[in-house]
Design an enzyme around this catalytic site. Structure first.
Site, PDB file in Angstrom:
ATOM      1  N   CYS A  13      -1.871  -0.541   2.972  1.00 40.73           N
ATOM      2  CA  CYS A  13      -0.520  -0.601   2.765  1.00 40.73           C
ATOM      3  C   CYS A  13      -0.560  -1.181   1.397  1.00 40.73           C
ATOM      4  CB  CYS A  13      -0.129  -1.713   3.616  1.00 40.73           C
ATOM      5  SG  CYS A  13      -0.754  -3.434   3.492  1.00 40.73           S
ATOM      6  N   HIS A 268       0.616  -7.825   4.903  1.00 37.08           N
ATOM      7  CA  HIS A 268       1.138  -6.716   4.943  1.00 37.08           C
ATOM      8  C   HIS A 268       1.768  -6.370   3.433  1.00 37.08           C
ATOM      9  CE1 HIS A 268       2.472  -2.584   5.923  1.00 37.08           C
ATOM     10  NE2 HIS A 268       3.557  -2.807   5.586  1.00 37.08           N
TER      11      HIS A 268
END
Length: 323
Positions: A13, A268
């Site tokens: 990510c 994330h």
């Protein structure tokens, strides 16, 4: 390019977010499109600029909502960039940029890439006992901004962080420096002065701090940021080392933010990017891409009591003369 997502290859990510920021910047892609294509298949597989160009074309030519950055990831792995691990966005950005610069075979393009991103700073060291002074220029790709002051008090806005970065610091005690004129260690005043800002200005917040127990702690407190940033209003005359024509260009508009949610060990990344062709904000969350409002972007200001609340790790501003 159109707003196309990138599939997550496994903890990719952070890489995906940074790739989106690079490839949505038309000033960067204008350089990328002019690279010399490597002659052999092996050279093409190992060329980061070429693999990034192939990914850009794949994103533009495909009809799918997302594409996989597999070939580029394999190329990066060959250059010792670890895959399937948690990355720090600022460190990975520097790694990607340095690989791009190193593999730009045309000197003119390498210079254009440097001009697009490189910040010039002058460091001043002044003895407080005499007139002895040392000045040295250095270049940076990002300004690493503290979010706490010397007393561990929270800085309240992005402008406060910038002002504190350029705030003079007195070097005393164990931090004293040797003065050639005094012939001994004395108290020095250390200060940073801004000399030159690039077309694409990159800032990163030092939200990850190391404690004495060797534990890394994330500082997630609320910190608002503006859509437009004028350094002539943020910094004082003493914090700038540039002429009026240079300072006249120091007006920026926010282009993108890379936001992090979660902790240092489990988190994330996603990117919020303003399309330069449509002037609309998009959220790039791996393969998911959606149009968002400025209020949605402001949700990344941070919230220290909510574990999975996203907060900005990096900012990318574009000079108003170039947007």
């Amino acid at each position: 390019p159109e707003a196309i997502g990138l599939y997550n290859l496994g903890q990719s990510c952070c890489l995906n977010s940074l790739l989106q920021v690079f490839l949505m910047n038309i000033h960067f892609t204008r350089i990328l499109r002019r690279i010399t294509v490597p002659s052999s298949p092996t050279q093409r597989r190992n060329s980061v600029p070429y693999q990034m160009l192939l990914l850009l074309e794949k994103m533009q030519c495909g009809k799918s909502k997302a594409v996989g950055p597999t070939d580029l990831a394999c190329c990066l792995s060959g250059h010792r960039v670890k895959l399937f691990v948690q990355h720090d966005a600022a460190q990975l950005f520097l790694t990607l940029w340095n690989l791009l610069k190193k593999q730009m075979k045309t000197p003119e393009l390498a210079k254009e890439l440097s001009d697009l991103y490189t910040i010039c700073i002058q460091e001043h060291l002044a003895c407080q006992n005499c007139s002895f002074e040392i000045k040295s220029n250095s270049t940076m790709l990002t300004l690493p901004l503290p979010v706490l002051d010397a007393n561990s008090h929270r800085l309240k806005t992005l402008e406060d962080c910038l002002q504190y970065f350029f705030h003079p610091e007195e070097l005393t005690g164990q931090n004293m420096c040797f003065c050639q004129q005094c012939g001994k260690k004395t108290t020095f005043l250390q200060s940073m002065k801004l000399v030159h800002l690039p077309q694409t200005l990159t800032l990163h917040l030092k939200r990850f701090c190391f404690e004495r127990s060797s534990h890394t702690h994330k500082l997630s407190h609320y910190l608002p940021f503006p859509q437009e940033l004028d350094f002539n209003e943020v910094l004082t005359e003493n914090q700038c080392q540039a002429d009026d024509s240079e300072k006249a260009t120091w007006q920026y508009e926010l282009f993108a933010v890379v936001a992090h949610s979660g902790s240092t060990s489990c988190g994330h990344y996603c990117a919020y990017i303003r399309s330069l062709t449509e002037c609309k904000w998009y959220c790039f969350n791996d393969s998911q891409v959606c149009q968002v409002s400025w209020d949605d972007v402001k949700c990344t200001y941070g919230h220290s009591s909510l574990y999975w609340y996203a907060n900005v790790s990096m900012f990318f501003f574009l000079m108003l003369l170039w947007t």
